[in-house]
Design a protein around this motif. Sequence first.
Motif, PDB file in Angstrom:
ATOM      1  N   ALA A 125       0.953  -1.344  -0.143  1.00 23.18           N
ATOM      2  CA  ALA A 125      -0.171   0.224   0.090  1.00 23.18           C
ATOM      3  C   ALA A 125       1.056   1.363  -0.225  1.00 23.18           C
ATOM      4  O   ALA A 125       0.256   2.352  -1.003  1.00 23.18           O
ATOM      5  CB  ALA A 125      -1.308  -0.217   1.687  1.00 23.18           C
ATOM      6  N   GLU A 126       1.994   1.820   0.616  1.00 24.08           N
ATOM      7  CA  GLU A 126       3.035   2.453   0.873  1.00 24.08           C
ATOM      8  C   GLU A 126       2.861   2.697  -0.156  1.00 24.08           C
ATOM      9  O   GLU A 126       3.955   3.544  -1.336  1.00 24.08           O
ATOM     10  CB  GLU A 126       3.849   1.835   1.527  1.00 24.08           C
ATOM     11  CG  GLU A 126       3.143   2.724   3.329  1.00 24.08           C
ATOM     12  CD  GLU A 126       4.427   3.008   4.394  1.00 24.08           C
ATOM     13  OE1 GLU A 126       5.107   2.282   4.359  1.00 24.08           O
ATOM     14  OE2 GLU A 126       4.383   3.111   5.501  1.00 24.08           O
ATOM     15  N   GLU A 127       3.832   1.364  -1.192  1.00 26.31           N
ATOM     16  CA  GLU A 127       4.756   1.834  -2.755  1.00 26.31           C
ATOM     17  C   GLU A 127       3.695   1.862  -3.526  1.00 26.31           C
ATOM     18  O   GLU A 127       4.806   2.527  -4.823  1.00 26.31           O
ATOM     19  CB  GLU A 127       5.080   0.761  -2.473  1.00 26.31           C
ATOM     20  CG  GLU A 127       6.820  -0.095  -1.924  1.00 26.31           C
ATOM     21  CD  GLU A 127       7.300  -1.249  -1.868  1.00 26.31           C
ATOM     22  OE1 GLU A 127       7.116  -1.876  -2.622  1.00 26.31           O
ATOM     23  OE2 GLU A 127       8.794  -1.206  -1.094  1.00 26.31           O
ATOM     24  N   THR A 128       2.470   1.842  -3.584  1.00 24.86           N
ATOM     25  CA  THR A 128       1.707   1.628  -5.175  1.00 24.86           C
ATOM     26  C   THR A 128       1.540   3.179  -5.094  1.00 24.86           C
ATOM     27  O   THR A 128       1.834   4.182  -4.552  1.00 24.86           O
ATOM     28  CB  THR A 128       0.255   1.487  -4.911  1.00 24.86           C
ATOM     29  OG1 THR A 128      -0.363   1.719  -5.368  1.00 24.86           O
ATOM     30  CG2 THR A 128      -0.222   1.786  -3.591  1.00 24.86           C
ATOM     31  N   SER A 129       2.378   3.532  -6.617  1.00 26.70           N
ATOM     32  CA  SER A 129       1.381   4.808  -6.861  1.00 26.70           C
ATOM     33  C   SER A 129       0.568   5.315  -7.082  1.00 26.70           C
ATOM     34  O   SER A 129      -0.219   6.772  -7.660  1.00 26.70           O
ATOM     35  CB  SER A 129       2.508   4.689  -8.681  1.00 26.70           C
ATOM     36  OG  SER A 129       1.308   3.960  -9.041  1.00 26.70           O
ATOM     37  N   ARG A 130      -0.809   4.240  -6.494  1.00 31.86           N
ATOM     38  CA  ARG A 130      -2.475   4.390  -7.024  1.00 31.86           C
ATOM     39  C   ARG A 130      -2.141   4.974  -5.710  1.00 31.86           C
ATOM     40  O   ARG A 130      -3.565   5.124  -5.662  1.00 31.86           O
ATOM     41  CB  ARG A 130      -3.046   2.962  -7.800  1.00 31.86           C
ATOM     42  CG  ARG A 130      -2.503   3.693  -9.298  1.00 31.86           C
ATOM     43  CD  ARG A 130      -2.979   2.410 -10.287  1.00 31.86           C
ATOM     44  NE  ARG A 130      -4.238   3.451 -10.699  1.00 31.86           N
ATOM     45  CZ  ARG A 130      -5.556   2.843 -11.044  1.00 31.86           C
ATOM     46  NH1 ARG A 130      -5.238   0.937 -11.503  1.00 31.86           N
ATOM     47  NH2 ARG A 130      -6.177   3.110 -11.039  1.00 31.86           N
ATOM     48  N   ALA A 131      -2.024   5.444  -4.845  1.00 33.02           N
ATOM     49  CA  ALA A 131      -2.688   4.987  -3.027  1.00 33.02           C
ATOM     50  C   ALA A 131      -4.059   6.182  -3.530  1.00 33.02           C
ATOM     51  O   ALA A 131      -3.373   7.285  -4.028  1.00 33.02           O
ATOM     52  CB  ALA A 131      -2.022   5.290  -2.998  1.00 33.02           C
ATOM     53  N   GLY A 132      -4.790   5.446  -3.073  1.00 30.63           N
ATOM     54  CA  GLY A 132      -6.121   6.686  -2.786  1.00 30.63           C
ATOM     55  C   GLY A 132      -7.428   6.881  -4.175  1.00 30.63           C
ATOM     56  O   GLY A 132      -8.059   7.491  -4.484  1.00 30.63           O
ATOM     57  N   LYS A 133      -6.791   6.014  -5.328  1.00 31.24           N
ATOM     58  CA  LYS A 133      -7.142   5.570  -6.468  1.00 31.24           C
ATOM     59  C   LYS A 133      -8.493   4.430  -6.689  1.00 31.24           C
ATOM     60  O   LYS A 133      -8.980   4.251  -7.144  1.00 31.24           O
ATOM     61  CB  LYS A 133      -6.519   6.269  -7.661  1.00 31.24           C
ATOM     62  CG  LYS A 133      -5.858   7.817  -7.895  1.00 31.24           C
ATOM     63  CD  LYS A 133      -5.360   7.843  -8.670  1.00 31.24           C
ATOM     64  CE  LYS A 133      -4.643   8.930  -8.779  1.00 31.24           C
ATOM     65  NZ  LYS A 133      -3.220   9.699  -9.514  1.00 31.24           N
ATOM     66  N   VAL A 134      -7.313   3.235  -5.688  1.00 27.85           N
ATOM     67  CA  VAL A 134      -8.414   2.678  -5.893  1.00 27.85           C
ATOM     68  C   VAL A 134      -9.555   2.182  -4.554  1.00 27.85           C
ATOM     69  O   VAL A 134      -8.379   2.523  -3.868  1.00 27.85           O
ATOM     70  CB  VAL A 134      -7.360   1.333  -5.569  1.00 27.85           C
ATOM     71  CG1 VAL A 134      -8.331  -0.246  -5.828  1.00 27.85           C
ATOM     72  CG2 VAL A 134      -7.099   1.939  -7.198  1.00 27.85           C
ATOM     73  N   TYR A 135     -10.752   1.533  -4.674  1.00 25.90           N
ATOM     74  CA  TYR A 135     -11.575   1.855  -3.711  1.00 25.90           C
ATOM     75  C   TYR A 135     -11.874   0.461  -3.127  1.00 25.90           C
ATOM     76  O   TYR A 135     -12.694   0.465  -4.412  1.00 25.90           O
ATOM     77  CB  TYR A 135     -12.486   2.903  -3.520  1.00 25.90           C
ATOM     78  CG  TYR A 135     -12.143   4.012  -3.341  1.00 25.90           C
ATOM     79  CD1 TYR A 135     -11.237   5.283  -4.479  1.00 25.90           C
ATOM     80  CD2 TYR A 135     -12.625   4.826  -2.107  1.00 25.90           C
ATOM     81  CE1 TYR A 135     -10.763   6.162  -3.778  1.00 25.90           C
ATOM     82  CE2 TYR A 135     -12.100   6.066  -1.633  1.00 25.90           C
ATOM     83  CZ  TYR A 135     -10.827   6.695  -2.926  1.00 25.90           C
ATOM     84  OH  TYR A 135     -10.783   7.822  -2.090  1.00 25.90           O
ATOM     85  N   PHE A 136     -11.960  -0.158  -2.579  1.00 21.85           N
ATOM     86  CA  PHE A 136     -12.547  -1.663  -2.557  1.00 21.85           C
ATOM     87  C   PHE A 136     -14.000  -1.668  -1.210  1.00 21.85           C
ATOM     88  O   PHE A 136     -13.147  -1.125  -0.314  1.00 21.85           O
ATOM     89  CB  PHE A 136     -11.138  -2.693  -1.952  1.00 21.85           C
ATOM     90  CG  PHE A 136     -11.368  -4.291  -1.341  1.00 21.85           C
ATOM     91  CD1 PHE A 136     -11.521  -5.012  -2.870  1.00 21.85           C
ATOM     92  CD2 PHE A 136     -12.115  -4.754  -0.330  1.00 21.85           C
ATOM     93  CE1 PHE A 136     -11.857  -6.165  -2.339  1.00 21.85           C
ATOM     94  CE2 PHE A 136     -12.057  -6.207  -0.235  1.00 21.85           C
ATOM     95  CZ  PHE A 136     -12.281  -6.643  -1.437  1.00 21.85           C
ATOM     96  N   VAL A 137     -14.844  -2.342  -1.729  1.00 19.38           N
ATOM     97  CA  VAL A 137     -16.051  -2.327  -0.763  1.00 19.38           C
ATOM     98  C   VAL A 137     -16.166  -3.685  -0.327  1.00 19.38           C
ATOM     99  O   VAL A 137     -16.741  -4.329  -1.223  1.00 19.38           O
ATOM    100  CB  VAL A 137     -17.034  -2.024  -1.214  1.00 19.38           C
ATOM    101  CG1 VAL A 137     -18.266  -1.309  -0.753  1.00 19.38           C
ATOM    102  CG2 VAL A 137     -16.792  -0.764  -1.945  1.00 19.38           C
ATOM    103  N   PRO A 138     -15.410  -4.221   1.098  1.00 19.25           N
ATOM    104  CA  PRO A 138     -15.941  -5.466   1.188  1.00 19.25           C
ATOM    105  C   PRO A 138     -17.486  -6.044   1.525  1.00 19.25           C
ATOM    106  O   PRO A 138     -17.809  -6.222   3.183  1.00 19.25           O
ATOM    107  CB  PRO A 138     -14.544  -5.335   3.104  1.00 19.25           C
ATOM    108  CG  PRO A 138     -15.116  -4.276   3.562  1.00 19.25           C
ATOM    109  CD  PRO A 138     -15.141  -3.723   1.607  1.00 19.25           C
ATOM    110  N   ALA A 139     -18.235  -5.672   0.883  1.00 21.77           N
ATOM    111  CA  ALA A 139     -19.427  -6.373   1.118  1.00 21.77           C
ATOM    112  C   ALA A 139     -19.787  -7.683   0.445  1.00 21.77           C
ATOM    113  O   ALA A 139     -21.105  -8.256   0.148  1.00 21.77           O
ATOM    114  CB  ALA A 139     -20.747  -5.476   0.120  1.00 21.77           C
TER     115      ALA A 139
END
Length: 551
Positions: free
Chosen positions: A348-362
């Motif tokens: 999570a710290e290394e990804t360049s897309r931090a804050g742009k992927v949203y995961f809804v564990p429904a």
Amino acid sequence: MAVGGRFGPLIGAIDEGTSSARFLVFAANTGEVLTYHQVEILQHCPREGWVEQDPMDILSAVKDCMDKAVDNLHKLDIDPADIKAIGITNQRESTIIWDPKSGKPLNNAILWLDVRTTDTVDQVLAQVRDHNQNYLKPLCGLPVSTYFSALKVRWLMDNVPQVKQAMKEKSCYFGTVDTWLIWNLTGGKDGGLHITDVTNASRTMLMNIKTLKWDNTLCKFFGIPMEVLPDIRSSSEIYGYITEGSLQGVPISGCLGDQQSALVGQMCFKKGQAKNTLGTGAFMLYNTGTAVVHSNHGLLTTVAYRMGKDAAPVYALEGSVAICGVIMKWLRDNLEIIDNVTDTHKIAEETSRAGKVYFVPAFAGLYAPYWRKDARSDCGIPLTKLLVDGGMTSNNYLMQLLADLCGTQVVRPLMTETTALGAAMAAGNAEGIGVWNLNYSHSTPCDAFYPSISENEKDIRYSRWKMAIQKSLGWVPELGSKETQEIAACPAQHRASDLATNPAPCAAGLTKTMTIYRHRALLDFGPAVCGAKGQVMQPCSPACTRARPQF
């Protein structure tokens, strides 16, 4: 008051959770854990969304933990006789029906995150004007949901003939896990106590949130006879005594549902204090004092604790999320995109897309889906800091993210056993035990995380999260509809290979054989990704297109 040995008086705590049971021994004078033993408990997932445990496995695991912890005390040259009382904390809402004459369960325990009662919820709401999910909240503080015990009992009555007959004859007992354990540990079929505490009772949808008694209107609404229900007691009093085993004769004098127990263990005794437990699920409790506060923002009203027969009950608002830490096992074992759950921090710290992927564990539906920054208006006291506990709190990235999005200080105690600690505190505080002073706070080392993003960025992220929530809704069509038929007809190559073969248990009762559309929780503001190992899937029908949204 017994002084005890070199560690002073000791208190035992049974911590029966979703995946394991533990027995811990605390020194009442310091709050220190002296020893513990833990046993995993097998979960059964016979169908998609069904999550069960054998009640006998639960009981056996608890007894084994108690005996092994006593053995540990002997090895440490500590006298088990120094254990003055035992407290119990447990997974809430999980439902057990048994025959009090034989002592045998009539069915496996239906766990709190089980969603088999979806149709039962629809049937219940069909009786209500406008299908109002909050119709019963003024009485019990809870919405009609698959989450709570009354719906599970109703399902058992409708689908298990022996339960239906026993309920008709009023010849069975109902209980949550605390009730099952106390009944068995205090004698079982030979005079065991059929009781529960106010915190667990408040999660059934059958207790009146103000009177703290079983409510005739609620019981009639669900068709559940009051005769099968346990007596409701406070969270801190001598209920009875262990009748056999290595701790025979020790009183059981504390009982709290696990989330309320963590609130007590975090010393959140003042109105406006809050804690968030991030374990299998995620649960935030906010102390509202002696006032019953009904939320305008989707939170639940629940009993926080009642520390004695004559003590005033203390209430809380609760935000509940079904799936939290268990999703890490799903990422590792089912999608196989990580090798170790500890890798997520670094990734999570290394990804360049931090804050742009949203995961809804429904996977088990959405409980209290919206954490709103204005939720504090429900009781008028701003949240100045949030105390956290649970296995997921070891992830520093997650803790910083929580501080950023909540806009408040997040405090993490280095002593991780706050849930069991709460049960021990309640037991040691009980009248007739009196070895634990709740007004005295043991100094607990902790670290803190502070907000590091601007208000504007926080609002943007929150808006995106709300978008993701909306995208996650409405994916399960009506059974038998044209849409479900089209999805069922999807060719096999449009399903990830390891989801189409080798049925195996999965997070929250999901199985590897389900169609891709049921893994509807992954939303990416980019190419559509679904299936195992991030495969990009192409639509093969209109239904499939809906199942794999493009953004």
